[in-house]
Design an enzyme around this catalytic site. Sequence first.
Site, PDB file in Angstrom:
ATOM      1  N   HIS A  54       1.802   8.044 -37.442  1.00  0.00           N
ATOM      2  CA  HIS A  54       0.548   8.923 -37.403  1.00  0.00           C
ATOM      3  C   HIS A  54      -0.862   8.652 -37.500  1.00  0.00           C
ATOM      4  O   HIS A  54      -1.515   8.909 -36.820  1.00  0.00           O
ATOM      5  CB  HIS A  54       1.108  10.030 -38.390  1.00  0.00           C
ATOM      6  CG  HIS A  54       0.436  11.372 -38.184  1.00  0.00           C
ATOM      7  ND1 HIS A  54       0.727  12.111 -37.107  1.00  0.00           N
ATOM      8  CD2 HIS A  54      -0.641  11.882 -38.892  1.00  0.00           C
ATOM      9  CE1 HIS A  54      -0.260  13.085 -37.142  1.00  0.00           C
ATOM     10  NE2 HIS A  54      -0.881  13.163 -38.249  1.00  0.00           N
ATOM     11  N   HIS A 101       0.428  19.226 -34.327  1.00  0.00           N
ATOM     12  CA  HIS A 101       0.823  19.722 -35.695  1.00  0.00           C
ATOM     13  C   HIS A 101       2.163  20.092 -35.556  1.00  0.00           C
ATOM     14  O   HIS A 101       2.609  21.107 -35.958  1.00  0.00           O
ATOM     15  CB  HIS A 101      -0.023  20.585 -36.264  1.00  0.00           C
ATOM     16  CG  HIS A 101      -0.422  20.379 -37.734  1.00  0.00           C
ATOM     17  ND1 HIS A 101      -0.590  21.150 -38.756  1.00  0.00           N
ATOM     18  CD2 HIS A 101      -0.983  19.243 -38.311  1.00  0.00           C
ATOM     19  CE1 HIS A 101      -1.084  20.362 -39.916  1.00  0.00           C
ATOM     20  NE2 HIS A 101      -1.508  19.338 -39.463  1.00  0.00           N
TER      21      HIS A 101
END
Length: 751
Positions: A54, A101
């Site tokens: 990430h 998200h």
Amino acid sequence: MATTTHNPDTAPAGVDTAKKLGLLPEEYDKIQEILGRQPNFTELSIFSAMWSEHCSYKNSIKQLKTLPRSGPKLLAEAGQENAGLVDIGDGWACAFKIESHNHPSAIEPYQGAATGVGGINRDIFTMGARPIAQLNSLRFGDITKEARSRWHMRGVVKGIGDYGNAFGVPVLGGEVYFDPCYTTNPLVNAMSVGIVRTDKVISATSHGKGNPVFIVGSSTGKDGIHGASFASKDITETSMDDLPAVQVGDPFMEKLLLEASLELAQTDAIIGMQDMGAAGITCSTSEMSAKGEAGMDIHLDRVPTRQAGMRAWEILLSESQERMLVVVKKGREAEVQAIFDKWDLNCVEIGTVTDCGQIRYYMHGELIAEVPAESLVLGGGAPVYEREQREPAYFAENKKFNADKVEQPDDLRAVAYDLLASPNIASKRWISEQYDSMVRTNNMSTNAPSDAGLVLLKETGKGLAVTVDCNGRYVHADPYTGAMIAVSEAARNIACTGGEPCGVTNCLNFGNPYDPEVYWQFAQVIKGMGDACRAFETPVTGGNVSFYNHTVTEKRNIPVFPTPTIGMVGLVPDVNKRMSLDFKEKGDFIYLLGKSVEDFASSEYLVRHHKIDRSPAPFFDLDEEKRLHTMLLILIRKGVINAAHDVSDGGLWTSLVEMALPRGLGFDIVTDSEIREDAFLFGEGQGRAVVAVNEAQETAFLDLMQASRVPFLLLGHVTKGKLVVDDAPFGFIEDARKVYEGAIPKAMSEQ
């Protein structure tokens, strides 16, 4: 630094701890090499977060570097600032970015989506830009069959609406798509667009030995700890145990932080500013230091916290929302403090800039961790991998598709209305009505719908066209072509609005990169996206990669469709020459622009009606696409058309219905006799648009078209409300409206 056993945060940590934190044994060895010693627990936690997929893009950066990252309007090096930045003229710049998200939204849809909106808006205003538009790209499972998918959708939409509405930025557009592959892994991609004076842009950097470092905004809590690591692994049956990794948002706090930040941007008191997103304080301190070739001494016990007794690593890795790191010019502290006091926000000096290149974290005077800033960041010491690729067997199967074996339905009218009832085609009003699209009063596309959202730049009189696009089914069918289509559709939507593309941001949603078939899809998508972006001269300004959208259980191992969401901004030089998609009056001529081919591969029609999910991507020709866009802009600027709408999901039939609905008009058209009727009406071949022409402008329109290289076809004319295809009655527009607008509310009424 020396490690001790007295404090668990500074106790030596071995390879077993590293593996529990998500690091590979070889990565642990590299950390020891960088530090010249064994890391302690806190340092290993830092590397675990910053070297996660990430944050580090370790499995994707090599591919990403092949994308076009330069262009005449680009003002910031791609990926080096909080958001992309392009020149829109008159001393103004547009800052824009899209991010995912997904994992938080899978287990807590409301807060997962809300904090996605908050985070992407902070990326914009930390650059000194005021957000003026939001968009979102959402993917869910089958809401007509899955209660879980309806739960995801209710929570996500409410989270986006509640946060965005309270924050005060209009949602100008978006897309929603449904497929069983997204049942466990919904995709929530949020985009924000802002504007800033080119001489007031704030950089995410740090330099100047002795300059103070402030944390501003909300207090730090235990929410979101290890959020970056959570986003870097598959969703499993135990993922609900990771609920603390989901952040909690406060849009009212964010609004205060916005206004304080923009007031701060008007001064020259700051060196740099960065949002605290993934990995929190760790990320912002290391990235700002590395960019400025500096270091920092940070005192974690000075950080305002919401819970007593937080440990050093918890403070470092918390992803609590509405926080930013600000490096201030020494001697200007009081000026900065006064601004944040005015807005009743925390503004606490937690450290100073150094010139040693090291990030040193202290707790109550004790050195807790010491790490070279460069070793943590993208392009620095973080590992870079090229994963194994393998072409999936289904790809060859798709190429064997034979349209001749697909029987044409007897009742095309019934099929046409059934398509309008598909959640992928039907009106998304159930969603859009939960968003405030009119706040700030500069949205020009709510009452005059257009293919791209259009926001008035009150400061210049120009318009900014914004869109998000991707059809994951096309990309799954053929990742290279599907990615080119995603870029092209975004550019086509902007062209249909009267704009020229300026730049691209992307949100690349894929399964597990260690799966060779997934990584092959990823590599092919990057190649296709790069080729299309170069063709449209739209540099990729940044974005994010979201891997591990992959469901793993004892019975199933299912990645999502490869879904490279394209966010694009374009400029409409004269808003008086913008174009909407709605038919204007009875009698106007309807023309189809672009090449018509007998093709319904990967269409909603083929999958929904014939239950065939193995076919190639629809027809696509990049050169034809570019010529269409150029011609659309000429027609719009010459004023010879009064409506334009691209042909995409659902084919020509859906485009015509969507053009007829806003004013309650209809159409009477004739299909191409050389193409089978179902393919002509429902095929999703690319590079096409429908335009409407007033009788008074038809001669001028024909003169321009005949001089072009773009094929065109007279379909028919606009009616008062009847829908007629090849002299066969297809009902009235109000019949279509009832089906089109009722499908999603009907599905969502189920518990």
